[in-house]
Write an enzyme that holds these catalytic residues in place. Structure first.
Site, short mmCIF file in Angstrom:
data_model
loop_
_atom_site.label_atom_id
_atom_site.label_comp_id
_atom_site.label_asym_id
_atom_site.label_seq_id
_atom_site.Cartn_x
_atom_site.Cartn_y
_atom_site.Cartn_z
N GLY A 170 0.86 -1.18 0.00
CA GLY A 170 0.00 0.00 0.00
C GLY A 170 0.89 1.22 0.00
O GLY A 170 1.80 1.32 -0.82
N GLU A 171 0.66 2.09 0.93
CA GLU A 171 1.44 3.31 1.01
C GLU A 171 1.93 3.43 2.47
O GLU A 171 1.13 3.61 3.38
CB GLU A 171 0.54 4.48 0.61
CG GLU A 171 1.26 5.77 0.39
CD GLU A 171 2.45 5.64 -0.55
OE1 GLU A 171 2.29 5.13 -1.68
OE2 GLU A 171 3.56 6.04 -0.15
N SER A 172 3.24 3.31 2.64
CA SER A 172 3.76 3.21 4.02
C SER A 172 3.49 4.47 4.84
O SER A 172 3.29 4.38 6.06
CB SER A 172 5.25 2.89 4.00
OG SER A 172 5.96 3.83 3.24
N CYS A 224 6.02 -5.41 0.31
CA CYS A 224 6.18 -4.07 -0.24
C CYS A 224 6.07 -3.01 0.85
O CYS A 224 6.97 -2.91 1.68
CB CYS A 224 5.22 -3.86 -1.40
SG CYS A 224 5.79 -2.56 -2.51
N ARG A 258 12.74 3.05 0.31
CA ARG A 258 11.47 3.20 -0.41
C ARG A 258 11.71 3.51 -1.88
O ARG A 258 12.68 4.16 -2.23
CB ARG A 258 10.65 4.36 0.17
CG ARG A 258 10.11 4.11 1.55
CD ARG A 258 9.24 5.28 1.97
NE ARG A 258 8.03 5.36 1.17
CZ ARG A 258 7.26 6.44 1.11
NH1 ARG A 258 7.58 7.54 1.76
NH2 ARG A 258 6.18 6.43 0.36
N ILE A 291 5.81 -3.03 -7.45
CA ILE A 291 5.10 -1.76 -7.67
C ILE A 291 5.72 -0.70 -6.76
O ILE A 291 5.56 -0.75 -5.55
CB ILE A 291 3.59 -1.89 -7.35
CG1 ILE A 291 2.97 -3.04 -8.17
CG2 ILE A 291 2.87 -0.57 -7.63
CD1 ILE A 291 1.57 -3.42 -7.74
N ARG A 292 6.44 0.22 -7.36
CA ARG A 292 7.16 1.25 -6.57
C ARG A 292 7.78 0.59 -5.33
O ARG A 292 7.56 1.00 -4.21
CB ARG A 292 6.23 2.40 -6.21
CG ARG A 292 5.83 3.24 -7.41
CD ARG A 292 4.86 4.36 -7.06
NE ARG A 292 3.61 3.83 -6.58
CZ ARG A 292 3.16 3.96 -5.35
NH1 ARG A 292 3.84 4.64 -4.45
NH2 ARG A 292 2.03 3.43 -4.99
N HIS A 319 4.88 -8.43 -4.61
CA HIS A 319 3.50 -8.76 -4.24
C HIS A 319 3.13 -10.16 -4.72
O HIS A 319 2.51 -10.29 -5.78
CB HIS A 319 2.54 -7.78 -4.92
CG HIS A 319 2.61 -6.38 -4.42
ND1 HIS A 319 1.86 -5.93 -3.37
CD2 HIS A 319 3.35 -5.33 -4.82
CE1 HIS A 319 2.12 -4.65 -3.14
NE2 HIS A 319 3.03 -4.28 -4.01
N GLU A 322 0.81 -11.88 -3.76
CA GLU A 322 -0.66 -11.97 -3.75
C GLU A 322 -1.28 -11.44 -5.03
O GLU A 322 -2.46 -11.62 -5.26
CB GLU A 322 -1.22 -11.22 -2.51
CG GLU A 322 -1.19 -9.69 -2.57
CD GLU A 322 0.19 -9.08 -2.33
OE1 GLU A 322 1.18 -9.83 -2.21
OE2 GLU A 322 0.27 -7.84 -2.28
N1 GLN Z 1 6.02 2.90 -2.59
C1 GLN Z 1 5.17 2.49 -1.52
C2 GLN Z 1 5.64 3.03 -0.18
O1 GLN Z 1 6.64 3.61 -0.12
C3 GLN Z 1 5.06 0.97 -1.46
C4 GLN Z 1 4.37 0.46 -2.69
C5 GLN Z 1 3.65 -0.82 -2.50
O2 GLN Z 1 3.36 -1.28 -1.40
N2 GLN Z 1 3.29 -1.42 -3.61
O3 GLN Z 1 4.98 2.84 0.80
#
Ligand code: GLN
Length: 194
Positions: free
Chosen positions: A50-52, A82, A102, A131-132, A167, A169
């Site tokens: 997700g987004e940390s 992630c 990150r 993903i990122r 990921h 999943e």
């Molecule tokens: N770039 C996101 C972060 O820094 C992580 C991306 C992800 O969980 N797919 O939190």
């Protein structure tokens, strides 16, 4: 104990439902974790992608940092994917003795797929979606590196804690979740709790 393991999935933000689907396919029970009481009695824990930054705020808001650390310290198997890897590191929950960098693969590389072997996973290479994604930039001696991409750790394990940059999943890859359930089974048998 109930022989069907109960897996808590941190559900403040991110792709927790994708993890729940994999676990359901494997026959595990799942519980969305939003408050500390949701951690009671779980056999394994997943911190999703997700987004940390957003997840950090949610953990602060719900006072979840200590309870999450306590779950990991009690030996319950923990998987972070992630953003979940980032949440586990020294700069966040401090559950993993390492530092995640990150968006490590560069901003232009928003997402990509790669195939590589992961130590401990039988049956050929893992098909991984990034993903990122972060990688582990620094790791303590007790952290085992299970896979590298471009020379950087993207899968690590420290005792009962597994952290992945990618990921599983999202790519139909269920071997890491199987491993988590096996670790949970071992632990429950070990306590003579059957
Ligand atoms: N770039 C996101 C972060 O820094 C992580 C991306 C992800 O969980 N797919 O939190």
């Amino acid at each position: 104990m109930n022989s069907t393991p109960l897996v808590g999935v941190l559900a403040l933000q991110g792709d927790f439902e994708a993890h729940e689907h994999v676990l359901a396919r494997l026959g595990a029970r799942t519980r969305q974790v939003r408050v500390a009481a949701d951690l009671d009695g779980i056999d394994a824990l997943i911190i999703p992608g997700g987004e940390s930054t957003v997840m950090t705020l949610g953990i602060e808001r719900e006072d979840l940092a200590e309870p999450l650390r306590a779950v990991a310290a009690s030996g319950v198997p923990v998987l972070g994917t992630c953003a979940g890897m980032i949440m586990l590191d020294r700069a966040h929950l401090g559950i993993l003795d390492g530092i995640a960098k990150r968006n490590a693969f560069g901003r232009q590389l928003h997402s990509f797929e790669a195939e590589f072997e992961v130590d401990g996973l039988e049956g050929g290479p893992v098909r991984a979606v990034f993903i990122r994604a972060p990688w582990i930039a620094e790791a303590g001696e007790t952290v085992q590196i299970l896979a590298l991409v471009d020379g950087h750790p993207v899968a690590v394990r420290q005792d009962n804690v597994i952290a992945l940059s990618f990921h599983p999943e999202l790519s139909g890859e269920d071997r890491v979740h199987r491993m988590l359930l096996e670790m949970a089974g071992h632990r429950n048998r070990g306590t003579g709790n059957e």
